[in-house]
Design an enzyme around this catalytic site. Structure first.
Site, PDB file in Angstrom:
ATOM      1  N   VAL A   1       0.847  -1.195   0.000  1.00 41.72           N
ATOM      2  CA  VAL A   1       0.000   0.000   0.000  1.00 41.72           C
ATOM      3  C   VAL A   1       0.884   1.247   0.000  1.00 41.72           C
ATOM      4  CG1 VAL A   1      -0.263   0.083   2.518  1.00 41.72           C
ATOM      5  CG2 VAL A   1      -1.988   1.137   1.085  1.00 41.72           C
ATOM      6  N   GLY A   2       2.075   1.139   0.598  1.00 42.25           N
ATOM      7  CA  GLY A   2       3.023   2.264   0.609  1.00 42.25           C
ATOM      8  C   GLY A   2       3.773   2.349  -0.708  1.00 42.25           C
TER       9      GLY A   2
ATOM     10  N   ARG B   1      -3.752  15.913   8.544  1.00 50.91           N
ATOM     11  CA  ARG B   1      -3.889  17.130   7.741  1.00 50.91           C
ATOM     12  C   ARG B   1      -5.278  17.761   7.846  1.00 50.91           C
ATOM     13  NH1 ARG B   1      -1.625  14.543   2.307  1.00 50.91           N
ATOM     14  NH2 ARG B   1      -2.936  12.922   3.216  1.00 50.91           N
TER      15      ARG B   1
ATOM     16  N   ARG C   1       5.716   3.570   8.881  1.00 53.71           N
ATOM     17  CA  ARG C   1       7.012   3.428   8.219  1.00 53.71           C
ATOM     18  C   ARG C   1       8.097   3.819   9.216  1.00 53.71           C
ATOM     19  NH1 ARG C   1       5.007   0.608   5.089  1.00 53.71           N
ATOM     20  NH2 ARG C   1       4.923   0.717   2.800  1.00 53.71           N
TER      21      ARG C   1
ATOM     22  N   ASP D   1       6.666  -2.192  14.377  1.00 49.42           N
ATOM     23  CA  ASP D   1       6.623  -3.219  13.328  1.00 49.42           C
ATOM     24  C   ASP D   1       7.437  -2.766  12.128  1.00 49.42           C
ATOM     25  OD1 ASP D   1       5.762  -5.672  12.103  1.00 49.42           O
ATOM     26  OD2 ASP D   1       4.331  -4.522  10.900  1.00 49.42           O
TER      27      ASP D   1
ATOM     28  N   GLU E   1      15.509  -1.850   7.428  1.00 50.08           N
ATOM     29  CA  GLU E   1      14.863  -3.154   7.590  1.00 50.08           C
ATOM     30  C   GLU E   1      15.631  -4.170   6.768  1.00 50.08           C
ATOM     31  OE1 GLU E   1      10.693  -2.839   6.620  1.00 50.08           O
ATOM     32  OE2 GLU E   1      10.292  -1.506   8.323  1.00 50.08           O
TER      33      GLU E   1
ATOM     34  N   HIS F   1       8.272  -6.291  10.476  1.00 46.25           N
ATOM     35  CA  HIS F   1       7.367  -5.743   9.455  1.00 46.25           C
ATOM     36  C   HIS F   1       6.396  -6.816   8.943  1.00 46.25           C
ATOM     37  CE1 HIS F   1       6.964  -2.371   6.229  1.00 46.25           C
ATOM     38  NE2 HIS F   1       5.798  -2.909   6.532  1.00 46.25           N
ATOM     39  N   ILE F   2       5.530  -7.278   9.838  1.00 45.61           N
ATOM     40  CA  ILE F   2       4.582  -8.344   9.499  1.00 45.61           C
ATOM     41  C   ILE F   2       3.129  -7.871   9.568  1.00 45.61           C
ATOM     42  CG2 ILE F   2       6.089 -10.292  10.054  1.00 45.61           C
ATOM     43  CD1 ILE F   2       4.773 -10.367  12.868  1.00 45.61           C
ATOM     44  N   GLY F   3       2.928  -6.564   9.412  1.00 41.10           N
ATOM     45  CA  GLY F   3       1.588  -5.980   9.525  1.00 41.10           C
ATOM     46  C   GLY F   3       0.527  -6.674   8.689  1.00 41.10           C
ATOM     47  N   SER F   4       0.853  -7.004   7.447  1.00 44.70           N
ATOM     48  CA  SER F   4      -0.148  -7.608   6.557  1.00 44.70           C
ATOM     49  C   SER F   4       0.023  -9.121   6.433  1.00 44.70           C
ATOM     50  CB  SER F   4      -0.058  -6.973   5.160  1.00 44.70           C
ATOM     51  OG  SER F   4       1.198  -7.269   4.565  1.00 44.70           O
TER      52      SER F   4
END
Length: 321
Positions: A77-78, A179, A238, A262, A267, A286-289
């Site tokens: 997504v990033g 924002r 991030r 995460d 990394e 980094h296992i968010g998804s």
């Protein structure tokens, strides 16, 4: 006849692209990231590129691809790993995978928050190492969500999904910054406040904003100094949003209670990194998804984005810039 370079997608992606018609597919068939040399070689003359967030898609890669390149599809997504200005200049379309990883990332964020605040990794180590003796009133005490104030920095898709999941734990107040004020925040009784207010009033600070020039290094010494000494800091956005040296000092000095990450810079985080010496810092790779279903859906979506870009049709999820 379209040719494409696939940087370590799943077998399903490769199969999907090949079965769609006359395409020549160059596949990096390894779980390890493609080397820079192999990426530059493999992308030469390609009409499409499917990449991961670990692949830096910069001017050098775009030059190596040449004028044939019509589409880049990223399994993420990033998109801070891509030189967006340069890609736009060349008229290359970009596909990405929003929405499909929202729930999995929100779940992981809540899991990380609870594990950090309630000191679960420390507890596991104590059991294994024989530190568990008799019951002690304050041993391994942490912080609970009931009656707390939670601050979410960035109430987008993922931020909102996190807020929805935290609310039933008895959160008293939900603050958010970003924002703009979000009308949908009413669903979780979210209160739009300046960042300074959120940081100083929250018992839990959850970072779920995009990495932009404005958010790079946002969580620095000044940021942590405004937090409560009993506050819990969580980042699943991030790594570059956080100044890790400042975070280390805040954690080791007792400026804040604990942190769960995460995402890091770089990394993977080197095993000798100071943050890994701290009991009050929980770091995940980094296992968010990382659920089977989510990664499968992401692979399918990125393949469909790539095919649509090659065929000149509407992409299921095209990044508009």
């Amino acid at each position: 006849d379209n040719s494409g370079m696939l940087s370590n997608p799943s077998a399903a992606v490769s199969k999907q692209v090949r079965s769609a018609g006359e395409s020549v597919v160059s596949l990096w068939d390894s779980d390890e990231p493609v080397s820079r040399a192999e990426l530059l070689k493999g992308v030469a003359g390609a009409h499409g590129l499917l990449c991961l967030l670990s692949d830096k898609i910069d001017t050098e890669v775009l030059d190596a691809a040449g004028p044939n390149l019509k589409v880049i599809s990223t399994l993420s997504v990033g998109f801070d790993h891509m030189a967006m200005d340069e890609i736009k200049k060349r008229g290359v379309r970009v596909g990405y995978t929003p929405d499909v990883l929202t729930d999995a990332t929100a779940e992981l964020t809540v899991a990380l928050l609870l594990a950090t605040a309630r000191r679960l990794p420390e507890g596991v180590v104590e059991v294994i190492n024989g530190g568990w003796s008799t019951w002690k009133p304050l041993w391994l005490c942490g912080y609970g969500l009931s009656g707390s104030t939670v601050g979410v920095i960035g109430l987008g898709r993922i931020g909102m999904a996190i807020a929805r999941r935290l609310k039933p734990f008895g959160v008293k107040k939900l603050l958010y910054s970003g924002r703009t004020d979000k009308s949908y925040a009413a669903e979780v009784e979210g209160e739009y406040v300046p960042l300074d207010t959120l940081v100083s009033e929250s018992d839990f600070v959850v970072v779920s904003c995009a990495l932009t020039p404005d958010t790079q290094g946002l969580c620095n010494k000044q940021f942590f100094c405004k937090m409560k000494n009993t506050a819990v800091f969580i980042n699943t956005s991030r790594g570059a949003v956080v100044n890790q040296e400042d975070l280390y000092r805040a954690l080791s000095s007792g400026q804040i209670a604990c942190a769960g990450l995460d995402v890091t810079t770089p990394e993977p985080l080197p095993t000798d990194h100071p943050l890994l010496t701290l009991k009050n810092c929980v770091v995940l790779p980094h296992i968010g998804s990382a659920t089977y279903s989510t990664r499968g859906i992401m692979a399918e979506l990125s393949a469909n984005n790539l095919l649509a870009g090659l065929q000149g049709t509407d992409m299921p999820s095209e990044l508009k810039f």
